[in-house]
Write an enzyme that holds these catalytic residues in place. Structure first.
Site, PDB file in Angstrom:
ATOM      1  N   SER A 144      -4.671   4.889  -2.100  1.00  0.00           N
ATOM      2  CA  SER A 144      -4.106   5.099  -0.901  1.00  0.00           C
ATOM      3  C   SER A 144      -4.636   6.619  -0.409  1.00  0.00           C
ATOM      4  CB  SER A 144      -2.828   5.207  -0.636  1.00  0.00           C
ATOM      5  OG  SER A 144      -2.084   5.581   0.475  1.00  0.00           O
ATOM      6  N   LYS A 191      -7.273   2.397   0.786  1.00  0.00           N
ATOM      7  CA  LYS A 191      -6.453   2.182   2.002  1.00  0.00           C
ATOM      8  C   LYS A 191      -6.665   3.541   2.513  1.00  0.00           C
ATOM      9  CE  LYS A 191      -1.368   2.309   1.824  1.00  0.00           C
ATOM     10  NZ  LYS A 191      -0.264   1.703   1.284  1.00  0.00           N
ATOM     11  N   LYS A 224      -4.673   6.125   5.410  1.00  0.00           N
ATOM     12  CA  LYS A 224      -3.695   6.346   6.295  1.00  0.00           C
ATOM     13  C   LYS A 224      -4.056   6.519   7.750  1.00  0.00           C
ATOM     14  CE  LYS A 224       0.077   6.169   3.312  1.00  0.00           C
ATOM     15  NZ  LYS A 224       1.256   5.136   3.443  1.00  0.00           N
ATOM     16  N   ASP A 242      -3.076   1.954   6.728  1.00  0.00           N
ATOM     17  CA  ASP A 242      -1.455   1.829   6.609  1.00  0.00           C
ATOM     18  C   ASP A 242      -0.976   2.869   7.760  1.00  0.00           C
ATOM     19  OD1 ASP A 242       1.180   1.933   6.182  1.00  0.00           O
ATOM     20  OD2 ASP A 242       1.122   2.347   4.145  1.00  0.00           O
ATOM     21  N   GLU A 244      -1.246  -2.328   7.614  1.00  0.00           N
ATOM     22  CA  GLU A 244      -0.198  -2.295   7.272  1.00  0.00           C
ATOM     23  C   GLU A 244       1.023  -1.573   8.034  1.00  0.00           C
ATOM     24  OE1 GLU A 244       0.006  -0.561   3.118  1.00  0.00           O
ATOM     25  OE2 GLU A 244       1.853  -0.313   3.104  1.00  0.00           O
ATOM     26  N   ASP A 276       5.402  -3.675   4.998  1.00  0.00           N
ATOM     27  CA  ASP A 276       5.853  -2.864   3.976  1.00  0.00           C
ATOM     28  C   ASP A 276       7.337  -2.292   4.180  1.00  0.00           C
ATOM     29  OD1 ASP A 276       6.470  -0.736   2.323  1.00  0.00           O
ATOM     30  OD2 ASP A 276       4.842   0.671   2.752  1.00  0.00           O
ATOM     31  N   LYS A 300       7.314  -3.505  -3.034  1.00  0.00           N
ATOM     32  CA  LYS A 300       7.387  -2.131  -3.640  1.00  0.00           C
ATOM     33  C   LYS A 300       8.845  -2.354  -4.232  1.00  0.00           C
ATOM     34  CE  LYS A 300       5.055   1.223  -0.786  1.00  0.00           C
ATOM     35  NZ  LYS A 300       5.634   2.149   0.493  1.00  0.00           N
ATOM     36  N   GLY A 330       3.336   1.426  -3.701  1.00  0.00           N
ATOM     37  CA  GLY A 330       3.987   2.595  -4.586  1.00  0.00           C
ATOM     38  C   GLY A 330       4.615   3.669  -3.842  1.00  0.00           C
TER      39      GLY A 330
HETATM   40  C1  NPQ Z   1       3.236   3.535   1.668  1.00  0.00           C
HETATM   41  N1  NPQ Z   1       2.915   5.078  -0.476  1.00  0.00           N
HETATM   42  O1  NPQ Z   1       2.764   2.548   1.235  1.00  0.00           O
HETATM   43  C2  NPQ Z   1       3.575   4.666   1.066  1.00  0.00           C
HETATM   44  C3  NPQ Z   1       4.611   5.653   1.512  1.00  0.00           C
HETATM   45  C4  NPQ Z   1       4.981   6.919   1.127  1.00  0.00           C
HETATM   46  C5  NPQ Z   1       1.079   5.278  -1.574  1.00  0.00           C
HETATM   47  O2  NPQ Z   1       0.757   5.037   0.541  1.00  0.00           O
HETATM   48  C6  NPQ Z   1       6.118  11.166  -1.324  1.00  0.00           C
HETATM   49  C7  NPQ Z   1       6.710  10.289  -2.002  1.00  0.00           C
HETATM   50  C8  NPQ Z   1       5.287  10.966  -0.083  1.00  0.00           C
HETATM   51  C9  NPQ Z   1       6.397   8.823  -1.641  1.00  0.00           C
HETATM   52  C10 NPQ Z   1       4.198   9.006   1.209  1.00  0.00           C
HETATM   53  C11 NPQ Z   1       1.462   5.221  -0.367  1.00  0.00           C
HETATM   54  C12 NPQ Z   1       4.901   9.508   0.077  1.00  0.00           C
HETATM   55  C13 NPQ Z   1       5.657   8.641  -0.688  1.00  0.00           C
HETATM   56  C14 NPQ Z   1       4.176   7.801   1.604  1.00  0.00           C
HETATM   57  C15 NPQ Z   1       5.446   7.232  -0.096  1.00  0.00           C
HETATM   58  O3  NPQ Z   1       3.643   3.444   2.971  1.00  0.00           O
HETATM   59 MG    MG Z   2       2.935   1.511   3.393  1.00  0.00          MG
END
Ligand code: NPQ
Ligand code: MG
Length: 369
Positions: free
Chosen positions: A136, A162, A164, A190, A215, A240, A264, A292
Site C-alpha cells: 500500500s 495499491k 492511496k 484505496d 477500495e 473495507d 481485515k 492490514g
Molecule cells: C486501509 N491500511 O486499507 C488501511 C488503513 C490504514 C495498509 O492501506 C496507521 C495505522 C495508519 C493504521 C493508515 C493500508 C494507517 C493505518 C491507514 C491503517 O485502508
Molecule cells: Mg482500505
C-alpha cells in the site's frame, strides 16, 4: 485453561517513512499489545486501532476501556472453559468494538493454540505455505516521488501496488503509474471513504486504466451508494471500512455494493469472523484479500496465515516488515520472490524480541482480574 494474568502494553514503533492517507498522516505506529498468561502458555495479540477514530469509530483509549470494563470480565466469567467460539459468543452482547474484541479473542486463541502445538494457519485452514505480497503506497508530495517509490517496491518484488487516493490525487497518479510500469502491473486504489456518489463521473475516468479494484470510495455506511456507483463505473468496487461482519458481507454482496472484499481480522472482530467472511464471499464467487493496519510482526503473523485460505485469491496488503519498520518486534517478515512465508510455529508462530519490545514500550498496565 484459565486466564491468570492480562497485560496491556502500549507501544510506539517508528515508521521508516510517513504514511499519508485521505484521513491523515502517520509517522509512527502507536497501538497496544495484549499479553494473556495462562498456566499452559501465554498468548499475544496486537490491537488494530489507532489513537484517533479516523479510519473507523474505534480508537486506542476506547478499546482499552471497553476491554477492561466490559470484555475481559465476560471472558473471565467463562472460567476455565475458554475456546475462541465461546469467547466470541460471550463478547457478542457488547455492541460494536470489533478491534477490542479482535485483540482479546486473538490473544486467548494464541495461548490455546500454543498449548495445543497448533499454528494459526493449521487452525484456520490454510492451503498454501506462502502468500503473494502486495504493498500500500501512501499519498506523496509529487508524482515523481510516487514513481520512484513504486519503482523501488517493484524492484523488491512486490506483486501488486495499491495507491492511496483522494480528491486531487487520483486520476493523474494512476495514469502515470500505469504508463510508467505497463499494463501487466497489478494496480488498485484505496480512497478510505474520501468521495461522494456525485463524484461518479470523475471516478469513471479511472476506467481506462484497468485497475483490479477501487477500495472504499464512499462513506462506510453508504452501501446503497456503492451499489449505485458500481453501475456507473467499470472498475470493480472493493469494500473495507463498510464490512465489519459476515452479515455485512452477505448484505453488500446481495445489494451489488461490492465485487471484492478486503478482509481485515481486526476490523471484523477476529479471525473467526474473518473466516466467515471468507466463506460467505467464496460461496458467492466474490474474491477476497487480506488487508492490514500497519501491524508489527505480532499482528502480521496471523494475518499471513489467514491470507493462505483458498478464497484469498488477490495479493493482500501483507507486506514485509521493512515496508513499515526499521525494527520489528518479531524477526522480520521478508519477501522471498515477492511472497511471505506462512508461519508454522504454534499459535501466531512468531517470537517476540524482548529487547526491541522493551525499547518501544511506552507503558504497561495490568487489567485487574
Ligand atoms: C486501509 N491500511 O486499507 C488501511 C488503513 C490504514 C495498509 O492501506 C496507521 C495505522 C495508519 C493504521 C493508515 C493500508 C494507517 C493505518 C491507514 C491503517 O485502508
Ligand atoms: Mg482500505
Amino acid at each position: 485453561m484459565r486466564v491468570e494474568h492480562i497485560e496491556l502494553r502500549q507501544v510506539r514503533i517508528p515508521l521508516v517513512t510517513p504514511f499519508r492517507t485521505s484521513f491523515g498522516t502517520s509517522h509512527e505506529r502507536e497501538t497496544f499489545l495484549l499479553r494473556v498468561v495462562t498456566a499452559d502458555a501465554e498468548g499475544w495479540a496486537e490491537c488494530g486501532a489507532e489513537p484517533e477514530p479516523l479510519y473507523s469509530s474505534e480508537f486506542l483509549a476506547g478499546a482499552a476501556t471497553v476491554l477492561r470494563d466490559h470484555l475481559v470480565p465476560r471472558v473471565l466469567a467463562l472460567g476455565p472453559a475458554l475456546g475462541a467460539e465461546r469467547i466470541k459468543n460471550a463478547l457478542a452482547p457488547v455492541k460494536g468494538n470489533q478491534m477490542a474484541k479482535h485483540v482479546l479473542e486473538t490473544a486467548v486463541l494464541d495461548a490455546e493454540l500454543k498449548a495445543l502445538g497448533m499454528s494459526f494457519g493449521r487452525y484456520l485452514g490454510a492451503v498454501r505455505d506462502r502468500v503473494p505480497a502486495g504493498v500500500s503506497v501512501g499519498i506523496m508530495d509529487s508524482i515523481p516521488a510516487l514513481v520512484e517509490a513504486v519503482g523501488d517496491y517493484l524492484a523488491q518484488g512486490y506483486q501488486r501496488i495499491k495507491l492511496k487516493i483522494e480528491p486531487g490525487w487520483d486520476i493523474e497518479p494512476v495514469r502515470v503509474i500505469r504508463e510508467t510500469y505497463g499494463d501487466d502491473l497489478l494496480l488498485q486504489v484505496d480512497a478510505n471513504t474520501a468521495y461522494a456518489l456525485a463524484d461518479a463521473r470523475h471516478l469513471a475516468q479511472l476506467d481506462p486504466f484497468d485497475l483490479l479494484l477501487i477500495e472504499q470510495p464512499l462513506p462506510e455506511d453508504d452501501l446503497r451508494g456503492h451499489a449505485e456507483l458500481a453501475r456507473r463505473i467499470r472498475t470493480p468496487i472493493c469494500l473495507d471500512e463498510s464490512i465489519t461482519s459476515a452479515r455485512d458481507a452477505a448484505t453488500a454482496i446481495a445489494l451489488g455494493a461490492c465485487q471484492v472484499i478486503n478482509v481485515k481480522p481486526s476490523r471484523v472482530g477476529g479471525y473467526l469472523e474473518a473466516r466467515r467472511i471468507h466463506d460467505v464471499a467464496e460461496a458467492h464467487g466474490v474474491p477476497v484479500w487480506c488487508g492490514g493496519m500497519l501491524e508489527c510482526g505480532i499482528g502480521r503473523g496471523p494475518n499471513v496465515a489467514l491470507a493462505a485460505l483458498p478464497n484469498f485469491v488477490l495479493p493482500g496488503d501483507t507486506s514485509a516488515s521493512s515496508r513499515y519498520f526499521a525494527q520489528d518486534l518479531t524477526p522480520a517478515f521478508t519477501l522471498e520472490d515477492g511472497n511471505l512465508r506462512v508461519p508454522t510455529g504454534p499459535g501466531i508462530g512468531v517470537e517476540i524480541r524482548a529487547d526491541v519490545l522493551a525499547d518501544l514500550t511506552v507503558s504497561t498496565t495490568t487489567i485487574p482480574l
